[in-house]
Every structure is written in structure tokens, then in C-alpha cells.
Scaffold this motif. Structure first.
Motif, mmCIF file in Angstrom:
data_model
loop_
_atom_site.group_PDB
_atom_site.id
_atom_site.type_symbol
_atom_site.label_atom_id
_atom_site.label_comp_id
_atom_site.label_asym_id
_atom_site.label_seq_id
_atom_site.Cartn_x
_atom_site.Cartn_y
_atom_site.Cartn_z
ATOM 1 N N ASP A 243 0.819 -1.220 0.000
ATOM 2 C CA ASP A 243 0.000 0.000 0.000
ATOM 3 C C ASP A 243 0.849 1.265 0.000
ATOM 4 N N LEU A 245 3.931 1.654 0.839
ATOM 5 C CA LEU A 245 5.083 1.547 1.730
ATOM 6 C C LEU A 245 6.043 0.509 1.158
ATOM 7 N N ILE A 259 3.286 -0.358 9.514
ATOM 8 C CA ILE A 259 2.053 0.230 8.975
ATOM 9 C C ILE A 259 1.550 1.276 9.959
ATOM 10 N N SER A 261 -0.846 3.762 12.108
ATOM 11 C CA SER A 261 -2.154 3.443 12.687
ATOM 12 C C SER A 261 -3.307 3.895 11.788
ATOM 13 N N ASP A 262 -3.118 5.028 11.077
ATOM 14 C CA ASP A 262 -4.210 5.508 10.237
ATOM 15 C C ASP A 262 -4.336 4.726 8.931
ATOM 16 N N GLN A 263 -3.395 3.835 8.642
ATOM 17 C CA GLN A 263 -3.461 3.007 7.439
ATOM 18 C C GLN A 263 -3.712 1.532 7.758
ATOM 19 N N MET A 264 -3.942 1.242 9.017
ATOM 20 C CA MET A 264 -4.118 -0.152 9.408
ATOM 21 C C MET A 264 -5.418 -0.725 8.860
ATOM 22 N N LYS A 265 -5.316 -1.967 8.353
ATOM 23 C CA LYS A 265 -6.464 -2.728 7.887
ATOM 24 C C LYS A 265 -6.301 -4.163 8.361
ATOM 25 N N PHE A 268 -3.718 -6.849 3.890
ATOM 26 C CA PHE A 268 -2.977 -6.022 2.940
ATOM 27 C C PHE A 268 -2.544 -6.866 1.754
#
Length: 297
Positions: A243, A245, A259, A261-265, A268
Motif C-alpha cells: 500500500d 510503503l 504500517i 495506525s491511520d493506514q491499518m487494515k 494487505f
């Protein structure tokens, strides 16, 4: 000179001249007032310091157990300030004399005023001893309406007494029976929810209302692993991307991607590219993953 008769009327006697009283000099008056004024100011500042601790640093008093009637501790320096100001600066005075303990007891105005202030403050308004309940709602960073945590637990640190309650299906944790001394006080809160953390972990919450809202966010995640060929030989310099990164494997084939925190899912898409090997793409979750690359035919 003829003597006056004892029967002579009083009106015929010569008037007695009284010596006019001399007013105190201004310098002497100031010298008498200044010590009382400084004492009054110092006692007043001490009282304000106690009030400051109670209003803006309640956690100090909670840790020390100085709550409940702590407000009236401020009455002691405040009463001293009032007594010094009234009876030292304004020169107001009252005196009581009576018989006690086989002797004479004299109570002057300053000590009576100070004592009545302190005793009255302790006696009149009794402290609140009623327990209360608080519901803590755990929500997302977008606002109180964003309920993202429905499992886990919330812990309150009530002056060394840690209270832990589970989180309900609406993101709420209900704390009944909180001692009255913690009302309007700041306490520390922590959360136990897999994949989530407090936005402000070091910031205390104030128990002023029946409901308190605490924002949380996803925890930062990590994807780690190793890259090897079909023979198990570690591969270095392999480009790993998730994503947007990216990183590269080291000489042992190891790599790590953090990753935010605001991009955590929950899942991936990882891509691994190396010269002479077929690109590999697979779905991964935060944690450890081992990649095997095959040579290009």
C-alpha cells in the motif's frame, strides 16, 4: 488667695483645661500596619495555593488521599488573613474576658474570628459521601458517534484502586459505585482492545458527568518476514511493497514494514519483486510472513 468654699456651686468653679490628645504620627501608623498587611497577604496566598491544587491538580490530592474535607484546609490560612487584615490593618478589636480553669480567660477578636471561620467551615457543610456511577464510551477519532470498539475492557485508576469493566456492544464501559471523593476529579484511564490504543494515553479524564467519551485509534502494525528462493537460499535486495510503503530485504533475506495506525487494515496486498525472479503478490495480515520466489523461466 482666698479659698473656695466646699459649698460653692459647681458652675462657679473654673473649668478644667484638658490637654488635647495627640494623633499618632503617620510614620508610626505605617510601621504598625505593615507587619499585619504582609501577614495577611502571605496567608491569603497560601489559601490560594491550596485552592489551586484542588482545582487544577486534583490528581495530587487523590494520590495523597487529601480529598473530601480538603477544601476546609484552605480556611485556616484564609481565616488568618482575615484576622490580620481586620484587626491589624483596620485596627478593629473585640475582647471577651471570663473566668475559666480557675483563672481569667481573655479572647481577643483575631483569635475568635479565625477560630469561628475554621470551626464553622468544618461544621456547616458536611462532605458528600454518596457514591456515583460513570459510563465511559470508547469511540473513533472522527467523533463520539463513531463506535469502532465493541470488545475488550476499560480500566480506571482510582487513586491506586484499579477498576476494570468490559466494553459493551455500543462501545460503553459502566463503572458503578465510584467513591464520592473522585467526583470532579481527574483520573487515568487505559484500554484493552485488540488492535486499538488510546489517542491520548497519558491524558487523564475528569469525572464530572455521568458519561465520559474517550477516543481510540488502530494500533500501528508490522509485517515482518524473510525472502528465499525455492531452494531455501535467502535473497537480499528484494523490493517489498505494501500500500505505497516499501523496503528491501537484507543479506539474510529479512525485511520489516511498519504500517501507520491511520493506514491499518485487517488485510494487505504485499508485492515482492527481484531481478531474475517471478514477481510475487499475496494477501497478508500484520504479523510474520515467509516469501518464496521462483526464478524466471
Amino acid at each position: 488667695m482666698p479659698k473656695k468654699s466646699m459649698n460653692e456651686p459647681e458652675s462657679s468653679r473654673a473649668p478644667v483645661k484638658r490637654k488635647p490628645s495627640t494623633p499618632p504620627k503617620l510614620g508610626n501608623t505605617r510601621a504598625m500596619i505593615w507587619p499585619y498587611a504582609l501577614l495577611s497577604l502571605g496567608a491569603f496566598l497560601c489559601a490560594m495555593l491550596v485552592l489551586y491544587l484542588m482545582i487544577w491538580n486534583q490528581e495530587i490530592l487523590v494520590r495523597l488521599g487529601l480529598v473530601g474535607r480538603m477544601f476546609y484546609v484552605a480556611l485556616m490560612p484564609l481565616s488568618l488573613s482575615v484576622a490580620a487584615f481586620l484587626f491589624g490593618v483596620f485596627r478593629s478589636r473585640a475582647l471577651y474576658t471570663g473566668k475559666a480553669f480557675g483563672g481569667t480567660l481573655e479572647l481577643a477578636g483575631p483569635i475568635v474570628g479565625a477560630a469561628l471561620t475554621v470551626i464553622g467551615g468544618f461544621a456547616l457543610p458536611p462532605p458528600d459521601s454518596t457514591e456515583f456511577a460513570v459510563t465511559i464510551f470508547v469511540h473513533g477519532e472522527q467523533g463520539a458517534s463513531q463506535s469502532i470498539v465493541r470488545t475488550g475492557a476499560v480500566t480506571l485508576d482510582l487513586g491506586g484502586n484499579r477498576r476494570r469493566e468490559t466494553i459493551g456492544d455500543k462501545g460503553q464501559a459502566y463503572f458503578p459505585g465510584i467513591p464520592a471523593r473522585f467526583r470532579n476529579q481527574d483520573v487515568l484511564v487505559s484500554i484493552e482492545a485488540e488492535g486499538y490504543e488510546l489517542v491520548h494515553p497519558a491524558r487523564p479524564i475528569r469525572l464530572t458527568n455521568d458519561s465520559v467519551y474517550v477516543p481510540v485509534r488502530r494500533q500501528a502494525g508490522h509485517v515482518t518476514g524473510t525472502v528465499a528462493d525455492e531452494n531455501g537460499t535467502p535473497l537480499s535486495g528484494v523490493a517489498i511493497s505494501i500500500d505505497g510503503l516499501s523496503t528491501q530485504s537484507d543479506k539474510t533475506g529479512h525485511f520489516t514494514l511498519t504500517i501507520p495506525s491511520d493506514q491499518m487494515k485487517s488485510e494487505f496486498s504485499l508485492q515482492a519483486v527481484a531481478v531474475g525472479y517471478t514477481p510475487s503478490r499475496l494477501a497478508v495480515i500484520p504479523g510474520k510472513v515467509d516469501l518464496i520466489l521462483h526464478r524466471t523461466p
